[in-house]
Design a protein around this motif. Structure first.
Motif, PDB file in Angstrom:
ATOM      1  N   TRP A 116       0.839  -1.211   0.000  1.00  0.00           N
ATOM      2  CA  TRP A 116       0.000   0.000   0.000  1.00  0.00           C
ATOM      3  C   TRP A 116       0.867   1.251   0.000  1.00  0.00           C
ATOM      4  O   TRP A 116       0.558   2.219  -0.700  1.00  0.00           O
ATOM      5  N   ALA A 117       1.931   1.247   0.782  1.00  0.00           N
ATOM      6  CA  ALA A 117       2.814   2.419   0.822  1.00  0.00           C
ATOM      7  C   ALA A 117       3.366   2.704  -0.575  1.00  0.00           C
ATOM      8  O   ALA A 117       3.389   3.854  -1.026  1.00  0.00           O
ATOM      9  N   PHE A 118       3.782   1.654  -1.270  1.00  0.00           N
ATOM     10  CA  PHE A 118       4.334   1.806  -2.618  1.00  0.00           C
ATOM     11  C   PHE A 118       3.272   2.339  -3.581  1.00  0.00           C
ATOM     12  O   PHE A 118       3.510   3.291  -4.327  1.00  0.00           O
ATOM     13  N   GLU A 119       2.083   1.711  -3.567  1.00  0.00           N
ATOM     14  CA  GLU A 119       0.996   2.129  -4.467  1.00  0.00           C
ATOM     15  C   GLU A 119       0.632   3.597  -4.234  1.00  0.00           C
ATOM     16  O   GLU A 119       0.441   4.353  -5.180  1.00  0.00           O
ATOM     17  N   LEU A 120       0.495   3.963  -2.965  1.00  0.00           N
ATOM     18  CA  LEU A 120       0.062   5.324  -2.653  1.00  0.00           C
ATOM     19  C   LEU A 120       1.140   6.343  -2.990  1.00  0.00           C
ATOM     20  O   LEU A 120       0.818   7.473  -3.360  1.00  0.00           O
ATOM     21  N   ALA A 121       2.391   5.957  -2.889  1.00  0.00           N
ATOM     22  CA  ALA A 121       3.467   6.866  -3.289  1.00  0.00           C
ATOM     23  C   ALA A 121       3.324   7.224  -4.774  1.00  0.00           C
ATOM     24  O   ALA A 121       3.584   8.360  -5.169  1.00  0.00           O
ATOM     25  N   LEU A 179       0.543   7.503  -6.286  1.00  0.00           N
ATOM     26  CA  LEU A 179      -0.639   8.360  -6.399  1.00  0.00           C
ATOM     27  C   LEU A 179      -0.472   9.708  -5.696  1.00  0.00           C
ATOM     28  O   LEU A 179      -1.398  10.508  -5.665  1.00  0.00           O
ATOM     29  N   GLU A 180       0.710   9.947  -5.131  1.00  0.00           N
ATOM     30  CA  GLU A 180       0.905  11.158  -4.332  1.00  0.00           C
ATOM     31  C   GLU A 180       0.422  12.439  -5.011  1.00  0.00           C
ATOM     32  O   GLU A 180      -0.313  13.219  -4.396  1.00  0.00           O
ATOM     33  N   LEU A 218      -2.479  14.611  -3.246  1.00  0.00           N
ATOM     34  CA  LEU A 218      -2.184  15.973  -2.786  1.00  0.00           C
ATOM     35  C   LEU A 218      -3.157  16.975  -3.398  1.00  0.00           C
ATOM     36  O   LEU A 218      -3.619  17.893  -2.719  1.00  0.00           O
ATOM     37  N   GLU A 219      -3.463  16.788  -4.667  1.00  0.00           N
ATOM     38  CA  GLU A 219      -4.395  17.674  -5.355  1.00  0.00           C
ATOM     39  C   GLU A 219      -5.766  17.633  -4.672  1.00  0.00           C
ATOM     40  O   GLU A 219      -6.382  18.673  -4.414  1.00  0.00           O
ATOM     41  N   ARG A 220      -6.242  16.424  -4.355  1.00  0.00           N
ATOM     42  CA  ARG A 220      -7.540  16.283  -3.682  1.00  0.00           C
ATOM     43  C   ARG A 220      -7.520  16.905  -2.295  1.00  0.00           C
ATOM     44  O   ARG A 220      -8.493  17.526  -1.877  1.00  0.00           O
ATOM     45  N   LEU A 221      -6.411  16.726  -1.575  1.00  0.00           N
ATOM     46  CA  LEU A 221      -6.306  17.317  -0.238  1.00  0.00           C
ATOM     47  C   LEU A 221      -6.264  18.843  -0.323  1.00  0.00           C
ATOM     48  O   LEU A 221      -6.849  19.534   0.513  1.00  0.00           O
ATOM     49  N   ARG A 222      -5.606  19.377  -1.347  1.00  0.00           N
ATOM     50  CA  ARG A 222      -5.575  20.837  -1.518  1.00  0.00           C
ATOM     51  C   ARG A 222      -6.966  21.375  -1.812  1.00  0.00           C
ATOM     52  O   ARG A 222      -7.342  22.434  -1.315  1.00  0.00           O
ATOM     53  N   GLU A 223      -7.738  20.639  -2.630  1.00  0.00           N
ATOM     54  CA  GLU A 223      -9.110  21.059  -2.924  1.00  0.00           C
ATOM     55  C   GLU A 223      -9.939  21.085  -1.637  1.00  0.00           C
ATOM     56  O   GLU A 223     -10.751  21.976  -1.434  1.00  0.00           O
TER      57      GLU A 223
END
Length: 95
Positions: A42-47, A49-50, A54-59
């Motif tokens: 999961w850590a690898f996959e999400l890296a 998608l960073e 990040l874009e979604r978190l900024r929104e």
């Protein structure tokens, strides 16, 4: 500061599947959000998608959004899937 806002926004910003397998652990001084994941896979996959995450978190968070994300296997809060569905807007609670 900003960690409580991040925790509140996390499930909606990243989606249920990711929220079940990755949870914000701490916000560093440089505003890098360290995220605990259920496995190294999961850590690898999400890296990968960073940028999208990040874009979604900024929104969702504007100036409260983290500057970067770092994923590593770690301890996730205890939550059942029913709890996730019935209380999607609550932060972490002891229990």
């Amino acid at each position: 500061e900003g960690m409580s806002e991040i925790v509140r926004a996390w499930p909606a910003a990243v989606g249920d599947q990711i929220a079940l397998n990755a949870w914000p652990a701490r916000l560093a001084r440089d505003r890098t959000l360290h995220v605990a994941t259920s496995s190294s896979a999961w850590a690898f996959e999400l890296a990968q998608l960073e940028p999208k995450l990040l874009e979604r978190l900024r929104e969702a968070l504007d100036e409260h959004a983290p500057a970067a994300l770092r994923f590593a296997p770690g301890k996730l809060p205890e939550r059942s899937s029913e709890e996730m569905e019935s209380r999607p807007r609550r932060g972490r609670e002891p229990g």
